[in-house]
Design a protein around this motif. Structure first.
Motif, PDB file in Angstrom:
ATOM      1  N   SER A 100     -12.522  -0.856   3.900  1.00  0.00           N
ATOM      2  CA  SER A 100     -12.405   0.087   5.098  1.00  0.00           C
ATOM      3  C   SER A 100     -11.424   0.601   5.358  1.00  0.00           C
ATOM      4  CB  SER A 100     -13.261  -0.568   6.265  1.00  0.00           C
ATOM      5  OG  SER A 100     -12.546  -1.745   6.665  1.00  0.00           O
ATOM      6  N   GLY A 101     -10.356  -0.505   5.506  1.00  0.00           N
ATOM      7  CA  GLY A 101      -8.904   0.177   6.053  1.00  0.00           C
ATOM      8  C   GLY A 101      -7.999   0.901   4.814  1.00  0.00           C
ATOM      9  N   LEU A 102      -8.466   0.587   3.488  1.00  0.00           N
ATOM     10  CA  LEU A 102      -7.804   1.531   2.288  1.00  0.00           C
ATOM     11  C   LEU A 102      -8.411   2.919   2.292  1.00  0.00           C
ATOM     12  CD1 LEU A 102      -7.521  -1.410  -0.347  1.00  0.00           C
ATOM     13  CD2 LEU A 102      -5.534  -0.357   0.610  1.00  0.00           C
ATOM     14  N   GLN A 103      -9.710   2.953   2.727  1.00  0.00           N
ATOM     15  CA  GLN A 103     -10.488   4.101   2.508  1.00  0.00           C
ATOM     16  C   GLN A 103     -10.131   5.102   3.873  1.00  0.00           C
ATOM     17  OE1 GLN A 103     -14.496   3.033   1.235  1.00  0.00           O
ATOM     18  NE2 GLN A 103     -13.794   2.509  -0.647  1.00  0.00           N
ATOM     19  N   SER A 104      -9.687   4.547   4.853  1.00  0.00           N
ATOM     20  CA  SER A 104      -9.786   5.427   6.186  1.00  0.00           C
ATOM     21  C   SER A 104      -8.262   6.314   6.093  1.00  0.00           C
ATOM     22  CB  SER A 104      -9.807   4.473   7.348  1.00  0.00           C
ATOM     23  OG  SER A 104      -8.479   3.896   7.373  1.00  0.00           O
ATOM     24  N   VAL A 157       0.815  -1.073  -0.142  1.00  0.00           N
ATOM     25  CA  VAL A 157      -0.034  -0.083  -0.030  1.00  0.00           C
ATOM     26  C   VAL A 157       0.835   1.396   0.052  1.00  0.00           C
ATOM     27  CG1 VAL A 157      -2.004  -1.029   1.256  1.00  0.00           C
ATOM     28  CG2 VAL A 157      -0.231  -0.101   2.595  1.00  0.00           C
ATOM     29  N   GLU A 158       0.467   2.300  -0.460  1.00  0.00           N
ATOM     30  CA  GLU A 158       1.015   3.614  -0.498  1.00  0.00           C
ATOM     31  C   GLU A 158       0.973   4.035   1.085  1.00  0.00           C
ATOM     32  OE1 GLU A 158      -0.772   5.967  -3.298  1.00  0.00           O
ATOM     33  OE2 GLU A 158       0.298   4.630  -5.070  1.00  0.00           O
ATOM     34  N   ALA A 169       0.013   3.277   7.182  1.00  0.00           N
ATOM     35  CA  ALA A 169      -1.311   2.985   6.131  1.00  0.00           C
ATOM     36  C   ALA A 169      -1.381   1.437   6.026  1.00  0.00           C
ATOM     37  CB  ALA A 169      -0.903   3.448   4.860  1.00  0.00           C
ATOM     38  N   ALA A 170      -0.234   0.488   6.311  1.00  0.00           N
ATOM     39  CA  ALA A 170      -0.381  -0.908   6.297  1.00  0.00           C
ATOM     40  C   ALA A 170      -1.338  -1.390   7.300  1.00  0.00           C
ATOM     41  CB  ALA A 170       0.795  -1.509   6.017  1.00  0.00           C
ATOM     42  N   TRP A 171      -0.770  -0.612   8.763  1.00  0.00           N
ATOM     43  CA  TRP A 171      -1.436  -0.951   9.944  1.00  0.00           C
ATOM     44  C   TRP A 171      -2.891  -0.534  10.100  1.00  0.00           C
ATOM     45  CZ3 TRP A 171       2.042  -0.652  14.976  1.00  0.00           C
ATOM     46  CH2 TRP A 171       3.277  -1.373  14.801  1.00  0.00           C
ATOM     47  N   ARG A 172      -3.054   0.482   9.224  1.00  0.00           N
ATOM     48  CA  ARG A 172      -4.514   0.796   9.467  1.00  0.00           C
ATOM     49  C   ARG A 172      -5.330  -0.092   8.549  1.00  0.00           C
ATOM     50  NH1 ARG A 172      -3.504   6.218   8.154  1.00  0.00           N
ATOM     51  NH2 ARG A 172      -3.560   5.828   5.833  1.00  0.00           N
ATOM     52  N   VAL A 173      -4.948  -0.789   7.294  1.00  0.00           N
ATOM     53  CA  VAL A 173      -5.791  -1.762   6.822  1.00  0.00           C
ATOM     54  C   VAL A 173      -5.697  -2.981   7.605  1.00  0.00           C
ATOM     55  CG1 VAL A 173      -5.495  -3.527   4.886  1.00  0.00           C
ATOM     56  CG2 VAL A 173      -4.894  -1.045   4.417  1.00  0.00           C
ATOM     57  N   VAL A 174      -4.847  -3.516   8.204  1.00  0.00           N
ATOM     58  CA  VAL A 174      -4.756  -4.635   8.950  1.00  0.00           C
ATOM     59  C   VAL A 174      -5.576  -4.364  10.086  1.00  0.00           C
ATOM     60  CG1 VAL A 174      -3.285  -5.938  10.714  1.00  0.00           C
ATOM     61  CG2 VAL A 174      -2.182  -5.274   8.478  1.00  0.00           C
ATOM     62  N   ASP A 175      -5.587  -3.047  10.802  1.00  0.00           N
ATOM     63  CA  ASP A 175      -6.534  -2.889  12.105  1.00  0.00           C
ATOM     64  C   ASP A 175      -7.909  -2.741  11.716  1.00  0.00           C
ATOM     65  OD1 ASP A 175      -4.268  -3.408  13.719  1.00  0.00           O
ATOM     66  OD2 ASP A 175      -3.962  -1.195  13.870  1.00  0.00           O
TER      67      ASP A 175
END
Ligand SMILES: *Cc1c(COP(=O)(O)O)cnc(C)c1O
Length: 389
Positions: free
Chosen positions: A385-389, A311-312, A317-323
């Motif tokens: 949801s993680g990619l858009q947050s 991810v960019e 950003a990666a942790w946001r997607v995971v979480d």
């Protein structure tokens, strides 16, 4: 082997019934076996008479699992072990001695790398690591004392493909054994022995069990090599528990169906990810954009169930997607019917230096998903949801 042969062997291969005529294979929880008389005990111990002696050597449930897996891989014999790591240890200790050399791929499973690169040198066995897709590097790395070439394909987490037939030729011209860790594809998708490998190793903990329940491992190959592996196992004792062997024996029955369904889910998810904003790159051998897509599909039936993507926005950003995941489990395990999501840079590859990680291509934005059997729509919702947050 045709698909039909595979399906029947997966269900019925290796089955042995007792005088009770049980339909489902029995679980033998016994550490030892009794003899009719002293002469039989002596004959069993000396090997003059075939039969069971002690469960460190063999157990009927373990034998059934070994014979079923050997049939599925197209190998003459199989030795089951307590874990995937003890399978690799038994292969190395059984077939090698001090002063000999291994060529292995970069980016092997972490503990395999540590075993070959960190522990075996203490016993006089050195390993040269080479990039998985660089055949010239394999050619340059073999030495007169190279005894083993050891690869994983596809690699984890970047899904690099090793050309099995080409590396088999390189290994054999050097007089070395060629072993493939077939954990990610399993025999349902890839048959390394038919492509020229001498030995297959497994972490049965992954797809062979398939539901994240037990640890196990296996080595499969021709009889002479397997005898060497077995000699180590029966003396040193990294044998599998009969219970674990029984769970894996049952897991093999649904292996092809699971591998195909999980791979179909993975392909759907990978194709969808390629079209999403905020994604730099998707790593999946089943995508046409994969640099080795053609090679992958020439040796494995489909792309498998592991998808990685970058991810960019790096780690944050990666942790946001995971979480943001509600369905996927945050865990480093794989091969389960339940989808798992991992941030390699801070977990499986967290102990490497930042430079070593960068050299291995493990970016801070990289995420690995081991796709399971849930609805792909739920998996997409998790990531969206993680990619858009
Ligand atoms: C997990 C794994 C292993 C080690 O297996 P264990 O059963 O955990 O000991 C070896 N190779 C690969 C590719 C793996 O994923």
């Amino acid at each position: 082997m045709t698909e039909a042969d595979f399906d029947t062997l997966a269900i019925r291969g290796g089955t042995e019934r007792t005088h009770f005529s049980e339909h489902s294979e029995a679980l033998f929880l016994t550490s030892s076996f009794v003899f009719d008389n002293a002469a039989q005990a002596a004959a069993r111990f000396s090997g003059e008479e075939e039969g069971y002696v002690y469960a460190r050597f063999s157990n009927p449930t373990v034998t059934m699992m070994q014979n079923r897996l050997a049939a599925l891989e197209g190998g003459e014999a199989c030795v089951a072990t307590s874990s995937g790591m003890s399978a690799i240890l038994s292969l190395v200790m059984g077939t090698m001695k001090a002063g000999e050399h291994v060529v292995a791929t970069n980016g092997l499973f972490g503990a395999s790398q540590q075993l070959l690169g960190g522990i075996m040198p203490k016993f006089g066995i050195e390993t040269t690591f080479v990039p998985a897709s660089d055949l010239d590097a394999f050619r340059a790395a073999v030495r007169p004392n190279t005894r083993l070439v050891f690869v994983e394909t596809p690699s984890n987490p970047l899904t690099e493909i090793v050309d099995i037939a080409a590396v088999a030729d390189i290994a054999h011209s050097a007089g070395a054994l060629f072993a493939v860790d077939n954990c990610f594809c399993t025999p349902a998708l890839q048959l390394p022995l038919a492509l020229g490998a001498d030995v297959v190793v497994h972490s049965a903990t992954k797809y062979l069990d398939g539901q994240g329940r037990v640890l196990g491992g296996a080595v499969v190959g021709g009889k002479p090599v397997m005898e060497e592996v077995f000699k180590f196992l029966r003396t040193a004792g990294p044998c599998i528990s009969p219970f674990n062997a029984w769970v894996i024996l049952k897991g093999l029955e649904t292996l092809r169906l699971r591998m195909e369904a999980q791979s179909a889910n993975a392909l759907a998810l990978a194709s969808w990810l390629e079209g999403q904003a905020g994604i730099r790159r998707v790593y999946y051998p089943g995508l046409e954009s994969h640099p080795q897509h053609g090679l992958a599909l020439s040796q494995q039936r489909c792309g498998g169930a592991i998808v990685s993507f970058e991810v960019e926005g790096g780690r944050e950003a990666a942790w946001r997607v995971v979480d943001a995941c509600r369905t996927m489990s945050i865990t480093a395990n794989l091969g389960d019917t339940r989808t798992t999501i991992t941030h390699p840079a801070s977990t499986t590859h967290g102990r490497l230096t930042a430079e070593a990680r960068a050299a291995a291509g493990i970016g801070e934005g990289l995420i690995r998903i081991a796709v399971g059997l849930e609805s792909v729509e739920d998996l997409k919702r998790d990531l969206m949801s993680g990619l858009q947050s």
